[in-house]
Design a protein around this motif. Structure first.
Motif, mmCIF file in Angstrom:
data_model
loop_
_atom_site.group_PDB
_atom_site.id
_atom_site.type_symbol
_atom_site.label_atom_id
_atom_site.label_comp_id
_atom_site.label_asym_id
_atom_site.label_seq_id
_atom_site.Cartn_x
_atom_site.Cartn_y
_atom_site.Cartn_z
ATOM 1 N N LYS A 31 -43.726 -1.739 34.701
ATOM 2 C CA LYS A 31 -42.713 -0.688 34.806
ATOM 3 C C LYS A 31 -42.259 -0.139 33.462
ATOM 4 N N ASP A 74 -45.620 7.190 38.875
ATOM 5 C CA ASP A 74 -44.384 6.412 38.817
ATOM 6 C C ASP A 74 -44.315 5.388 39.945
ATOM 7 N N ASP A 104 -31.957 -2.057 39.106
ATOM 8 C CA ASP A 104 -32.039 -0.707 39.670
ATOM 9 C C ASP A 104 -31.950 -0.803 41.182
ATOM 10 N N LYS A 121 -32.707 0.550 31.492
ATOM 11 C CA LYS A 121 -33.829 -0.122 32.142
ATOM 12 C C LYS A 121 -34.718 -0.833 31.132
ATOM 13 N N LEU A 122 -34.934 -0.229 29.981
ATOM 14 C CA LEU A 122 -35.746 -0.873 28.943
ATOM 15 C C LEU A 122 -35.110 -2.184 28.495
ATOM 16 N N GLU A 134 -32.910 5.331 31.194
ATOM 17 C CA GLU A 134 -34.127 4.674 30.710
ATOM 18 C C GLU A 134 -33.818 3.656 29.614
ATOM 19 N N ASP A 163 -30.516 10.857 31.756
ATOM 20 C CA ASP A 163 -31.851 10.276 31.817
ATOM 21 C C ASP A 163 -32.112 9.388 30.603
ATOM 22 N N SER A 169 -27.881 -3.554 27.929
ATOM 23 C CA SER A 169 -28.115 -3.039 29.286
ATOM 24 C C SER A 169 -26.792 -2.838 30.011
ATOM 25 N N GLU A 219 -43.367 3.573 32.007
ATOM 26 C CA GLU A 219 -42.699 4.735 32.615
ATOM 27 C C GLU A 219 -41.347 4.998 31.961
ATOM 28 N N SER A 220 -40.550 3.940 31.783
ATOM 29 C CA SER A 220 -39.224 4.105 31.180
ATOM 30 C C SER A 220 -39.325 4.496 29.711
ATOM 31 N N LYS A 236 -40.246 8.261 29.490
ATOM 32 C CA LYS A 236 -39.121 9.136 29.822
ATOM 33 C C LYS A 236 -38.018 9.056 28.767
ATOM 34 N N PHE A 237 -37.793 7.873 28.231
ATOM 35 C CA PHE A 237 -36.772 7.711 27.196
ATOM 36 C C PHE A 237 -37.113 8.549 25.961
#
Length: 360
Positions: A100, A172, A321, A222-223, A219, A215, A242, A103-104, A107-108
């Motif tokens: 995963k 995704d 999430d 999530k990272l 991200e 966004d 986080s 993807e993050s 986008k980050f």
């Protein structure tokens, strides 16, 4: 949160005071009724005529758009395969997090760059759209030229959302809200395309600025969730980051998307646009899409509220999430194993090293 409209002085710059929610609703109701009575492009034939008269989009611009869509897709594949995923393995992330993390990370990086550019346009150039939202329609003319710096922002954002439609379907991880996310990407791409064609680019930059910051925070959070458990060790710093990210994400989501977005963007597009440009083309089309965007923002805010409630009531001990299907999939797999059955794999797609079931 009601207020009165007016103009305040801040650092020598005229700043339009925000209206309140009540003023937005009552003003929108009156504006829509007035626009309905005087609508010149309502109906299929008048709309087609308005589209021909006012929309400007050249074949070269369309070709460059599709080239950039392909570029974003291939760039993401290259970075995921050669940078993000190897880095995740090097950091000894859990295998499910390795799947995963790219993807993050992608986008980050993108949203950080795109939001920084929007911030530059709104606060470090000559544009005053954030301070004075009604100015987005000042001096509007059909077919007017788009400033190069704004055209670049539109090309970057529009092609990225074209890529995002493909990525949501085929790249995704599928989540509980992926259907809504797909709808969001389609609406956003339509808004970007038509606002550029109709030369409503000024308000478009304001919309992008108000949405991209969340966004980045999502991200980033999530990272840090992925990185707090590496190898056999727990990293307190990533856990703290986080938690901080989730708090700031929740606050800015409300402030940017549910406060500034309706009171700056929707008020300007629905009410003051008619004051600057009577019978403005495709008034109902654009405002319908903008209100649809607001509804989706409210929908996602419910996930945020659900997350906060779970944390407060002790149902959730750590940041995760709540949109993901992983927990449901684990329970389903455990039940299947208990019954001694093997899944056939029908309807599943291998993506980033894990099996995913696509819910289309």
């Amino acid at each position: 949160m009601d207020g009165t409209t007016g103009v305040a002085e801040e650092g020598g710059t005229s700043v339009e005071a925000l209206p309140g929610y009540t003023e937005l609703l009552s003003g929108s109701y009156s504006a829509v009724l007035g626009a309905l009575r005087e609508c010149t492009d309502c109906g299929l034939e008048p709309s087609a005529r308005a589209l021909r008269e006012h929309a400007r989009l050249s074949p070269v611009e369309i070709a460059v758009f599709f080239m950039c869509v392909v570029m974003w897709t291939e760039l993401r594949r290259a970075l995921s395969a050669h940078v993000f995923e190897p880095f995740a393995w090097w950091c000894r992330l859990q295998p499910i997090d390795v799947a995963k993390m790219p993807e993050s990370a992608w986008k980050f990086v993108f949203y950080t760059v795109s939001w920084s550019y929007s911030t530059y346009l709104l606060f470090f150039s000559n544009y005053t759209f954030f301070q004075d939202p009604p100015s987005v329609f000042y001096n509007w003319k059909s077919g007017m030229s788009v400033p190069t710096d704004i055209a670049i922002a539109y090309l970057i954002q529009g092609s990225f959302y074209g890529h995002s439609i493909y990525a949501t379907l085929y790249m995704d991880a599928w989540r509980k809200d992926s259907k809504v996310m797909l709808l969001h990407h389609v609406i956003t791409l339509v808004l970007i395309t038509f606002s550029y064609a109709f030369r409503y680019h000024n308000i478009g930059i304001l919309v992008l600025f108000l949405h991209d910051i969340n966004d980045i925070q999502l991200e980033f959070t999530k990272l840090n969730v992925y990185f707090k458990n590496r190898g056999a060790s727990y990293y307190l710093l990533n856990d703290i980051l986080s938690n901080m990210g989730s708090v700031s994400f929740s606050i800015t989501w409300f402030w940017f998307r549910l406060y500034w977005f309706p009171l700056k963007v929707l008020y300007a597009s629905c009410i003051t646009s008619l004051q600057s440009v009577p019978n403005i083309p495709f008034y109902f089309f654009f405002n319908t899409l903008l209100f649809a965007l607001l509804i989706m923002n409210i929908y996602w805010f419910l996930f945020i509220v659900l997350f906060v409630v779970k944390v407060i009531t002790g149902q959730m001990k750590e940041v995760t999430d709540v949109r993901e299907y992983e927990e449901d999939d684990k329970l389903h797999k455990a039940k299947r194993d208990d019954n001694g059955h093997q899944g056939s794999g029908e309807g599943k797609r291998v993506q980033n090293g894990i099996n995913k079931k696509k819910h289309l």
